[in-house]
Design a protein around this motif. Structure first.
Motif, PDB file in Angstrom:
ATOM      1  N   SER A 104       6.000   1.225  -8.499  1.00  0.00           N
ATOM      2  CA  SER A 104       5.946   2.761  -8.093  1.00  0.00           C
ATOM      3  C   SER A 104       6.143   3.114  -6.560  1.00  0.00           C
ATOM      4  CB  SER A 104       4.261   3.372  -8.366  1.00  0.00           C
ATOM      5  OG  SER A 104       3.495   2.835  -7.550  1.00  0.00           O
ATOM      6  N   LYS A 105       6.188   1.888  -5.696  1.00  0.00           N
ATOM      7  CA  LYS A 105       6.464   2.286  -4.391  1.00  0.00           C
ATOM      8  C   LYS A 105       8.060   2.117  -4.292  1.00  0.00           C
ATOM      9  CE  LYS A 105       2.320  -0.037  -2.861  1.00  0.00           C
ATOM     10  NZ  LYS A 105       1.806  -1.490  -2.183  1.00  0.00           N
ATOM     11  N   LEU A 106       8.721   1.500  -5.155  1.00  0.00           N
ATOM     12  CA  LEU A 106      10.128   1.661  -4.779  1.00  0.00           C
ATOM     13  C   LEU A 106      11.081   3.048  -4.770  1.00  0.00           C
ATOM     14  CD1 LEU A 106      11.051  -1.646  -6.890  1.00  0.00           C
ATOM     15  CD2 LEU A 106      10.583  -1.393  -4.291  1.00  0.00           C
ATOM     16  N   PRO A 107      10.528   3.940  -5.815  1.00  0.00           N
ATOM     17  CA  PRO A 107      11.395   5.162  -5.602  1.00  0.00           C
ATOM     18  C   PRO A 107      11.419   5.790  -4.230  1.00  0.00           C
ATOM     19  CG  PRO A 107      10.568   4.864  -7.722  1.00  0.00           C
ATOM     20  CD  PRO A 107       9.818   3.804  -6.736  1.00  0.00           C
ATOM     21  N   PRO A 108       9.973   5.953  -3.731  1.00  0.00           N
ATOM     22  CA  PRO A 108      10.044   6.807  -2.325  1.00  0.00           C
ATOM     23  C   PRO A 108      11.018   5.973  -1.508  1.00  0.00           C
ATOM     24  CG  PRO A 108       7.867   6.732  -3.405  1.00  0.00           C
ATOM     25  CD  PRO A 108       8.723   5.794  -4.417  1.00  0.00           C
ATOM     26  N   LEU A 109      10.925   4.484  -1.248  1.00  0.00           N
ATOM     27  CA  LEU A 109      11.507   3.835  -0.388  1.00  0.00           C
ATOM     28  C   LEU A 109      13.144   3.958  -0.558  1.00  0.00           C
ATOM     29  CD1 LEU A 109       9.601   0.596  -0.441  1.00  0.00           C
ATOM     30  CD2 LEU A 109       9.803   2.081   1.431  1.00  0.00           C
ATOM     31  N   SER A 110      13.653   4.079  -1.901  1.00  0.00           N
ATOM     32  CA  SER A 110      14.803   4.372  -2.035  1.00  0.00           C
ATOM     33  C   SER A 110      15.308   5.862  -1.675  1.00  0.00           C
ATOM     34  CB  SER A 110      15.154   4.344  -3.634  1.00  0.00           C
ATOM     35  OG  SER A 110      16.454   4.718  -3.931  1.00  0.00           O
ATOM     36  N   ASN A 111      14.280   6.806  -1.822  1.00  0.00           N
ATOM     37  CA  ASN A 111      14.767   8.271  -1.367  1.00  0.00           C
ATOM     38  C   ASN A 111      14.648   8.330   0.162  1.00  0.00           C
ATOM     39  OD1 ASN A 111      14.934   9.170  -4.111  1.00  0.00           O
ATOM     40  ND2 ASN A 111      12.672   9.944  -4.237  1.00  0.00           N
ATOM     41  N   ALA A 112      13.880   7.386   0.442  1.00  0.00           N
ATOM     42  CA  ALA A 112      13.913   7.649   2.179  1.00  0.00           C
ATOM     43  C   ALA A 112      15.051   6.954   2.678  1.00  0.00           C
ATOM     44  CB  ALA A 112      12.625   6.847   2.801  1.00  0.00           C
ATOM     45  N   GLY A 167       5.588   9.183   7.175  1.00  0.00           N
ATOM     46  CA  GLY A 167       4.941  10.514   6.281  1.00  0.00           C
ATOM     47  C   GLY A 167       5.888  10.830   5.372  1.00  0.00           C
ATOM     48  N   PHE A 168       7.111  10.476   5.131  1.00  0.00           N
ATOM     49  CA  PHE A 168       8.017  10.869   4.206  1.00  0.00           C
ATOM     50  C   PHE A 168       7.611   9.748   2.993  1.00  0.00           C
ATOM     51  CE2 PHE A 168      11.609  10.033   1.246  1.00  0.00           C
ATOM     52  CZ  PHE A 168      12.134  11.357   1.143  1.00  0.00           C
ATOM     53  N   LEU A 169       7.008   8.423   3.366  1.00  0.00           N
ATOM     54  CA  LEU A 169       6.743   7.674   2.264  1.00  0.00           C
ATOM     55  C   LEU A 169       5.404   7.977   1.637  1.00  0.00           C
ATOM     56  CD1 LEU A 169       7.754   4.370   4.088  1.00  0.00           C
ATOM     57  CD2 LEU A 169       8.965   5.262   1.989  1.00  0.00           C
ATOM     58  N   GLU A 170       4.472   8.652   2.320  1.00  0.00           N
ATOM     59  CA  GLU A 170       3.119   9.053   2.123  1.00  0.00           C
ATOM     60  C   GLU A 170       3.257  10.233   1.203  1.00  0.00           C
ATOM     61  OE1 GLU A 170       0.232   7.686   2.339  1.00  0.00           O
ATOM     62  OE2 GLU A 170       1.182   6.116   3.133  1.00  0.00           O
ATOM     63  N   ASN A 171       4.211  11.370   1.414  1.00  0.00           N
ATOM     64  CA  ASN A 171       4.229  12.645   0.925  1.00  0.00           C
ATOM     65  C   ASN A 171       5.736  13.163   1.190  1.00  0.00           C
ATOM     66  OD1 ASN A 171       4.079  15.074  -0.366  1.00  0.00           O
ATOM     67  ND2 ASN A 171       2.103  15.589   0.560  1.00  0.00           N
ATOM     68  N   PRO A 172       6.559  12.702   0.340  1.00  0.00           N
ATOM     69  CA  PRO A 172       7.930  13.413   0.706  1.00  0.00           C
ATOM     70  C   PRO A 172       8.238  14.807   0.761  1.00  0.00           C
ATOM     71  CG  PRO A 172       7.982  11.572  -0.919  1.00  0.00           C
ATOM     72  CD  PRO A 172       6.666  12.090  -0.718  1.00  0.00           C
ATOM     73  N   VAL A 173       7.292  15.429  -0.143  1.00  0.00           N
ATOM     74  CA  VAL A 173       7.296  16.817  -0.106  1.00  0.00           C
ATOM     75  C   VAL A 173       7.070  17.645   1.169  1.00  0.00           C
ATOM     76  CG1 VAL A 173       6.514  19.023  -1.092  1.00  0.00           C
ATOM     77  CG2 VAL A 173       6.797  16.921  -2.619  1.00  0.00           C
ATOM     78  N   HIS A 174       5.973  17.210   1.784  1.00  0.00           N
ATOM     79  CA  HIS A 174       5.555  17.926   3.081  1.00  0.00           C
ATOM     80  C   HIS A 174       6.117  16.939   4.362  1.00  0.00           C
ATOM     81  CE1 HIS A 174       3.272  20.501   0.712  1.00  0.00           C
ATOM     82  NE2 HIS A 174       2.524  19.728   0.402  1.00  0.00           N
ATOM     83  N   SER A 175       6.874  16.415   4.426  1.00  0.00           N
ATOM     84  CA  SER A 175       7.527  15.365   5.654  1.00  0.00           C
ATOM     85  C   SER A 175       8.574  16.201   6.203  1.00  0.00           C
ATOM     86  CB  SER A 175       8.121  14.350   4.676  1.00  0.00           C
ATOM     87  OG  SER A 175       9.003  13.558   5.845  1.00  0.00           O
ATOM     88  N   ASP A 176       8.664  16.170   7.306  1.00  0.00           N
ATOM     89  CA  ASP A 176       9.543  16.614   8.207  1.00  0.00           C
ATOM     90  C   ASP A 176      10.887  15.713   8.487  1.00  0.00           C
ATOM     91  OD1 ASP A 176       8.386  14.652   9.917  1.00  0.00           O
ATOM     92  OD2 ASP A 176       8.290  16.047  11.494  1.00  0.00           O
ATOM     93  N   LEU A 177      11.001  14.780   7.813  1.00  0.00           N
ATOM     94  CA  LEU A 177      12.102  13.845   8.056  1.00  0.00           C
ATOM     95  C   LEU A 177      13.580  14.522   7.980  1.00  0.00           C
ATOM     96  CD1 LEU A 177      12.861  10.913   8.663  1.00  0.00           C
ATOM     97  CD2 LEU A 177      13.143  10.732   6.179  1.00  0.00           C
ATOM     98  N   LYS A 178      13.640  15.374   7.016  1.00  0.00           N
ATOM     99  CA  LYS A 178      15.050  15.930   6.831  1.00  0.00           C
ATOM    100  C   LYS A 178      15.386  16.785   7.930  1.00  0.00           C
ATOM    101  CE  LYS A 178      14.838  15.572   1.803  1.00  0.00           C
ATOM    102  NZ  LYS A 178      14.850  16.278   0.478  1.00  0.00           N
ATOM    103  N   GLU A 179      14.379  17.913   8.356  1.00  0.00           N
ATOM    104  CA  GLU A 179      14.428  18.740   9.324  1.00  0.00           C
ATOM    105  C   GLU A 179      14.646  17.883  10.685  1.00  0.00           C
ATOM    106  OE1 GLU A 179      11.727  18.866   7.312  1.00  0.00           O
ATOM    107  OE2 GLU A 179      12.669  20.441   5.970  1.00  0.00           O
ATOM    108  N   LYS A 180      14.177  16.900  10.980  1.00  0.00           N
ATOM    109  CA  LYS A 180      14.334  16.186  12.244  1.00  0.00           C
ATOM    110  C   LYS A 180      15.859  15.562  12.289  1.00  0.00           C
ATOM    111  CE  LYS A 180      10.213  15.879  14.293  1.00  0.00           C
ATOM    112  NZ  LYS A 180       9.901  16.465  15.736  1.00  0.00           N
ATOM    113  N   LEU A 181      16.131  15.007  11.152  1.00  0.00           N
ATOM    114  CA  LEU A 181      17.536  14.520  11.214  1.00  0.00           C
ATOM    115  C   LEU A 181      18.655  15.643  11.269  1.00  0.00           C
ATOM    116  CD1 LEU A 181      17.210  12.118   7.853  1.00  0.00           C
ATOM    117  CD2 LEU A 181      17.820  11.422  10.285  1.00  0.00           C
ATOM    118  N   LYS A 182      18.359  16.832  10.989  1.00  0.00           N
ATOM    119  CA  LYS A 182      19.178  18.048  11.125  1.00  0.00           C
ATOM    120  C   LYS A 182      19.034  18.287  12.449  1.00  0.00           C
ATOM    121  CE  LYS A 182      18.879  19.660   6.213  1.00  0.00           C
ATOM    122  NZ  LYS A 182      18.549  20.425   5.314  1.00  0.00           N
ATOM    123  N   SER A 183      18.095  18.143  13.076  1.00  0.00           N
ATOM    124  CA  SER A 183      18.126  18.970  14.482  1.00  0.00           C
ATOM    125  C   SER A 183      18.614  17.950  15.470  1.00  0.00           C
ATOM    126  CB  SER A 183      16.502  19.391  14.662  1.00  0.00           C
ATOM    127  OG  SER A 183      15.545  18.070  14.953  1.00  0.00           O
TER     128      SER A 183
END
Length: 106
Positions: free
Chosen positions: A87-95, A40-56
């Motif tokens: 264009s696929k590299l920045p989202p992977l790096s951010n993830a 989900g983060f790779l598809e749309n980082p803005v609406h992803s729950d990855l950060k919240e899940k990591l914190k929880s």
């Protein structure tokens, strides 16, 4: 004449003594959650729950989640074959940055 058992009855007899490993089931579910969140983060980082899940999550659950997320991120990494692949590299790096806990997203 004996009774003919159905496939379900035979399967139930063979698996009657099996016990489930609740820890393994939980690990599998959390690892899968990590994979889904990373995707989900790779598809749309803005609406992803990855950060919240990591914190929880804490402890071994956090490790399982990170393992699943890392598997998905690394599976999506490839060398660019054409200009559009860049264009696929920045989202992977951010993830990877989010997963590692660093604060420097691009």
């Amino acid at each position: 004449m004996g009774k003919i058992k159905s496939a379900l009855e035979l399967a139930m007899e063979k698996t009657a003594d099996l016990k489930t490993d609740k820890q393994a089931v939980k690990k599998n579910m959390i690892t899968r959650e990590g994979k889904v969140s990373a995707s989900g983060f790779l598809e749309n980082p803005v609406h992803s729950d990855l950060k919240e899940k990591l914190k929880s999550l804490k402890g071994e659950e956090l490790g399982w989640f990170k393992t699943g997320a890392a598997e998905t991120i690394l599976a999506n990494m490839t060398l660019p074959r054409m200009e559009a692949d860049l264009s696929k590299l920045p989202p992977l790096s951010n993830a990877l940055v989010v997963l590692s806990g660093d604060k420097k997203e691009t």
